[in-house]
Design a protein around this motif. Structure first.
Motif, PDB file in Angstrom:
ATOM      1  N   CYS A  21     -49.150  19.252  65.054  1.00  8.00           N
ATOM      2  CA  CYS A  21     -49.016  19.626  66.466  1.00  8.00           C
ATOM      3  C   CYS A  21     -50.234  19.286  67.305  1.00  8.00           C
ATOM      4  O   CYS A  21     -50.106  19.079  68.516  1.00  8.00           O
ATOM      5  N   GLY A  22     -51.388  19.193  66.698  1.00  3.94           N
ATOM      6  CA  GLY A  22     -52.608  18.883  67.451  1.00  3.94           C
ATOM      7  C   GLY A  22     -52.529  17.576  68.194  1.00  3.94           C
ATOM      8  O   GLY A  22     -53.074  17.437  69.293  1.00  3.94           O
ATOM      9  N   ARG A  23     -51.836  16.596  67.633  1.00 10.87           N
ATOM     10  CA  ARG A  23     -51.740  15.291  68.313  1.00 10.87           C
ATOM     11  C   ARG A  23     -50.925  15.402  69.590  1.00 10.87           C
ATOM     12  O   ARG A  23     -51.175  14.689  70.554  1.00 10.87           O
ATOM     13  N   TRP A  24     -49.920  16.296  69.619  1.00 10.53           N
ATOM     14  CA  TRP A  24     -49.136  16.481  70.844  1.00 10.53           C
ATOM     15  C   TRP A  24     -49.950  17.293  71.847  1.00 10.53           C
ATOM     16  O   TRP A  24     -49.909  17.005  73.037  1.00 10.53           O
ATOM     17  N   MET A  40     -40.425  21.842  69.459  1.00 11.38           N
ATOM     18  CA  MET A  40     -40.348  23.290  69.266  1.00 11.38           C
ATOM     19  C   MET A  40     -41.515  23.776  68.417  1.00 11.38           C
ATOM     20  O   MET A  40     -42.158  24.772  68.738  1.00 11.38           O
ATOM     21  N   ARG A  41     -41.833  23.057  67.346  1.00  5.54           N
ATOM     22  CA  ARG A  41     -42.962  23.435  66.496  1.00  5.54           C
ATOM     23  C   ARG A  41     -44.271  23.371  67.277  1.00  5.54           C
ATOM     24  O   ARG A  41     -45.122  24.246  67.163  1.00  5.54           O
ATOM     25  N   ARG A  43     -44.636  23.763  70.433  1.00  5.50           N
ATOM     26  CA  ARG A  43     -44.645  24.872  71.392  1.00  5.50           C
ATOM     27  C   ARG A  43     -44.999  26.181  70.692  1.00  5.50           C
ATOM     28  O   ARG A  43     -45.752  26.984  71.227  1.00  5.50           O
ATOM     29  N   TYR A  44     -44.487  26.398  69.479  1.00  5.23           N
ATOM     30  CA  TYR A  44     -44.888  27.592  68.719  1.00  5.23           C
ATOM     31  C   TYR A  44     -46.405  27.576  68.508  1.00  5.23           C
ATOM     32  O   TYR A  44     -47.087  28.567  68.769  1.00  5.23           O
ATOM     33  N   SER A  45     -46.928  26.434  68.060  1.00  9.96           N
ATOM     34  CA  SER A  45     -48.372  26.332  67.842  1.00  9.96           C
ATOM     35  C   SER A  45     -49.136  26.560  69.138  1.00  9.96           C
ATOM     36  O   SER A  45     -50.213  27.167  69.135  1.00  9.96           O
ATOM     37  N   ALA A  46     -48.587  26.093  70.252  1.00 11.54           N
ATOM     38  CA  ALA A  46     -49.230  26.311  71.551  1.00 11.54           C
ATOM     39  C   ALA A  46     -49.236  27.795  71.909  1.00 11.54           C
ATOM     40  O   ALA A  46     -50.224  28.305  72.471  1.00 11.54           O
TER      41      ALA A  46
END
Length: 131
Positions: A21-24, A40-41, A43-46
């Motif tokens: 997710c860090g790359r997004w 979605m993943r 966004r959860y991490s965010a």
């Protein structure tokens, strides 16, 4: 909250944050998640990391709130389980998930079927139904 690139990603996929997710998060205006589940993943991490600008940017403009409140002090996100990713067509998908958290000693569970749409090659969260 900040994460080191080599730390496990909060989304639970088993990759490093930088490779998942860090790359997004790092390039939201340049890199787009390849499918609704990846968005979605991310966004959860965010949510875990308190990345409110990313959450707003990845929310479809027709349903996006004007603002989001930051996480409540003491909120701990405990995990994400993706139950289903259903591609409806090239521009629409559903993701069913359960996100667990804890606040003030009380456990919480968010079970949702989220709707996503793809516009100009980019996926957006539209809305969801709580289960």
């Amino acid at each position: 909250m900040t994460m080191l690139p080599a730390e496990p990603c909060p989304c639970g996929r088993g990759s490093s944050y930088a490779g998942c997710c860090g790359r997004w998060h790092a390039g939201a205006q340049y890199l787009q998640a390849p499918d609704a589940q990846a968005l979605m993943r991310s966004r959860y991490s965010a949510f875990v990391l308190g990345l409110v600008p990313y959450l707003l940017e990845t929310w479809h403009p027709t349903t996006r709130p004007a603002a989001l409140e930051p996480n409540e002090p003491g909120l701990r996100w405990l995990g994400l389980q993706v139950k289903r990713h259903e591609v409806l067509d090239a521009a629409h998908a559903l993701v069913e998930f359960v996100a667990r958290s804890k606040l003030g000693g009380r456990a919480h569970r968010l079970h949702e079927i989220s709707r996503f749409t793809r516009e100009d090659g980019r996926w957006f969260y539209v809305d969801g139904d709580l289960l």
